[in-house]
Scaffold this motif. Structure first.
Motif, PDB file in Angstrom:
ATOM      1  N   GLU A 165      63.144  60.512  49.449  1.00  0.00           N
ATOM      2  CA  GLU A 165      63.628  61.681  48.724  1.00  0.00           C
ATOM      3  C   GLU A 165      63.607  62.946  49.571  1.00  0.00           C
ATOM      4  O   GLU A 165      62.868  63.047  50.548  1.00  0.00           O
ATOM      5  CB  GLU A 165      62.795  61.907  47.459  1.00  0.00           C
ATOM      6  CG  GLU A 165      61.342  62.167  47.734  1.00  0.00           C
ATOM      7  CD  GLU A 165      60.451  62.008  46.513  1.00  0.00           C
ATOM      8  OE1 GLU A 165      60.878  61.381  45.527  1.00  0.00           O
ATOM      9  OE2 GLU A 165      59.335  62.514  46.563  1.00  0.00           O
ATOM     10  N   PHE A 166      64.454  63.892  49.167  1.00  0.00           N
ATOM     11  CA  PHE A 166      64.467  65.239  49.718  1.00  0.00           C
ATOM     12  C   PHE A 166      63.971  66.160  48.615  1.00  0.00           C
ATOM     13  O   PHE A 166      64.382  66.030  47.459  1.00  0.00           O
ATOM     14  CB  PHE A 166      65.879  65.658  50.130  1.00  0.00           C
ATOM     15  CG  PHE A 166      66.291  65.125  51.472  1.00  0.00           C
ATOM     16  CD1 PHE A 166      66.352  65.970  52.570  1.00  0.00           C
ATOM     17  CD2 PHE A 166      66.612  63.791  51.637  1.00  0.00           C
ATOM     18  CE1 PHE A 166      66.737  65.483  53.812  1.00  0.00           C
ATOM     19  CE2 PHE A 166      66.995  63.290  52.865  1.00  0.00           C
ATOM     20  CZ  PHE A 166      67.058  64.146  53.966  1.00  0.00           C
TER      21      PHE A 166
ATOM     22  N   LEU B 236      65.998  65.130  45.351  1.00  0.00           N
ATOM     23  CA  LEU B 236      67.232  64.378  45.540  1.00  0.00           C
ATOM     24  C   LEU B 236      66.982  63.099  46.322  1.00  0.00           C
ATOM     25  O   LEU B 236      66.104  63.070  47.193  1.00  0.00           O
ATOM     26  CB  LEU B 236      68.238  65.212  46.361  1.00  0.00           C
ATOM     27  CG  LEU B 236      68.596  66.592  45.853  1.00  0.00           C
ATOM     28  CD1 LEU B 236      69.105  67.462  46.980  1.00  0.00           C
ATOM     29  CD2 LEU B 236      69.662  66.444  44.797  1.00  0.00           C
ATOM     30  N   THR B 237      67.777  62.082  46.055  1.00  0.00           N
ATOM     31  CA  THR B 237      67.762  60.916  46.926  1.00  0.00           C
ATOM     32  C   THR B 237      68.440  61.311  48.242  1.00  0.00           C
ATOM     33  O   THR B 237      69.204  62.291  48.284  1.00  0.00           O
ATOM     34  CB  THR B 237      68.548  59.744  46.305  1.00  0.00           C
ATOM     35  OG1 THR B 237      69.931  60.119  46.216  1.00  0.00           O
ATOM     36  CG2 THR B 237      67.997  59.356  44.941  1.00  0.00           C
ATOM     37  N   PRO B 238      68.194  60.584  49.330  1.00  0.00           N
ATOM     38  CA  PRO B 238      68.886  60.898  50.587  1.00  0.00           C
ATOM     39  C   PRO B 238      70.417  60.890  50.438  1.00  0.00           C
ATOM     40  O   PRO B 238      71.105  61.740  51.003  1.00  0.00           O
ATOM     41  CB  PRO B 238      68.414  59.803  51.541  1.00  0.00           C
ATOM     42  CG  PRO B 238      67.053  59.440  51.031  1.00  0.00           C
ATOM     43  CD  PRO B 238      67.177  59.535  49.526  1.00  0.00           C
ATOM     44  N   GLN B 239      70.940  59.970  49.635  1.00  0.00           N
ATOM     45  CA  GLN B 239      72.389  59.908  49.433  1.00  0.00           C
ATOM     46  C   GLN B 239      72.902  61.161  48.728  1.00  0.00           C
ATOM     47  O   GLN B 239      73.938  61.716  49.098  1.00  0.00           O
ATOM     48  CB  GLN B 239      72.766  58.653  48.619  1.00  0.00           C
ATOM     49  CG  GLN B 239      72.506  57.360  49.346  1.00  0.00           C
ATOM     50  CD  GLN B 239      71.041  56.906  49.311  1.00  0.00           C
ATOM     51  OE1 GLN B 239      70.213  57.462  48.582  1.00  0.00           O
ATOM     52  NE2 GLN B 239      70.726  55.905  50.117  1.00  0.00           N
TER      53      GLN B 239
ATOM     54  N   LEU C 186      65.158  82.126  49.623  1.00  0.00           N
ATOM     55  CA  LEU C 186      64.510  81.227  50.569  1.00  0.00           C
ATOM     56  C   LEU C 186      64.504  79.824  49.973  1.00  0.00           C
ATOM     57  O   LEU C 186      64.186  79.645  48.802  1.00  0.00           O
ATOM     58  CB  LEU C 186      63.067  81.667  50.836  1.00  0.00           C
ATOM     59  CG  LEU C 186      62.220  80.748  51.720  1.00  0.00           C
ATOM     60  CD1 LEU C 186      62.756  80.731  53.150  1.00  0.00           C
ATOM     61  CD2 LEU C 186      60.771  81.176  51.711  1.00  0.00           C
ATOM     62  N   ALA C 187      64.888  78.857  50.788  1.00  0.00           N
ATOM     63  CA  ALA C 187      64.801  77.455  50.377  1.00  0.00           C
ATOM     64  C   ALA C 187      63.939  76.729  51.404  1.00  0.00           C
ATOM     65  O   ALA C 187      64.148  76.866  52.612  1.00  0.00           O
ATOM     66  CB  ALA C 187      66.178  76.821  50.293  1.00  0.00           C
ATOM     67  N   ILE C 188      62.954  76.000  50.928  1.00  0.00           N
ATOM     68  CA  ILE C 188      62.076  75.216  51.787  1.00  0.00           C
ATOM     69  C   ILE C 188      62.404  73.753  51.518  1.00  0.00           C
ATOM     70  O   ILE C 188      62.351  73.302  50.375  1.00  0.00           O
ATOM     71  CB  ILE C 188      60.600  75.511  51.487  1.00  0.00           C
ATOM     72  CG1 ILE C 188      60.313  76.994  51.709  1.00  0.00           C
ATOM     73  CG2 ILE C 188      59.693  74.645  52.347  1.00  0.00           C
ATOM     74  CD1 ILE C 188      58.985  77.460  51.156  1.00  0.00           C
ATOM     75  N   ILE C 189      62.750  73.016  52.577  1.00  0.00           N
ATOM     76  CA  ILE C 189      63.200  71.636  52.411  1.00  0.00           C
ATOM     77  C   ILE C 189      62.251  70.695  53.131  1.00  0.00           C
ATOM     78  O   ILE C 189      61.937  70.889  54.311  1.00  0.00           O
ATOM     79  CB  ILE C 189      64.630  71.467  52.962  1.00  0.00           C
ATOM     80  CG1 ILE C 189      65.580  72.459  52.278  1.00  0.00           C
ATOM     81  CG2 ILE C 189      65.104  70.028  52.780  1.00  0.00           C
ATOM     82  CD1 ILE C 189      66.947  72.534  52.916  1.00  0.00           C
TER      83      ILE C 189
END
Length: 106
Positions: free
Chosen positions: A39-40, A62-65, A30-33
């Motif tokens: 940021e992500f 992470l940065t959006p890029q 499971l990944a929750i984003i």
């Protein structure tokens, strides 16, 4: 070979070290984003049947890029995987409830 030539050969390369604990990896199903303006945040969780509570095993910020680059890299790798091994089946719903049945006993 001169030091200048060695430096020129190494340009554009990144030296990355992978220690043993990280190399073993951590399983996640499971990944929750979540995201903000800057940021992500991706939380990786391992949910096991019969366990009422799970913990985040790893968090990547992470940065959006970089999030967009990750999306592209995953898409490219999935295409190559499916070309070699066939289509990955996707389910609208998980085939088995994630918290089914009582906790097992030995």
């Amino acid at each position: 070979m001169s030091d200048d030539n060695k430096k020129n050969l190494d340009k554009g390369k990144i030296n990355i070290e992978l220690d043993e604990a990280v190399a073993e990896g951590t399983y996640s199903n499971l990944a929750i984003i979540n995201h903000s303006v800057s940021e992500f945040v991706v939380d990786f969780v391992n949910i096991m049947p019969g366990r009422p509570k799970s913990k985040v095993k790893s968090r990547i910020i992470l940065t959006p890029q970089h999030a967009k680059r990750l999306l592209k890299a995953l898409g490219d790798n999935i295409q190559r995987f499916e070309k070699a091994h066939g289509e990955i089946k996707d389910y609208d719903k998980a085939p088995v409830p994630l918290n089914f049945g009582p906790t097992g006993q030995a």
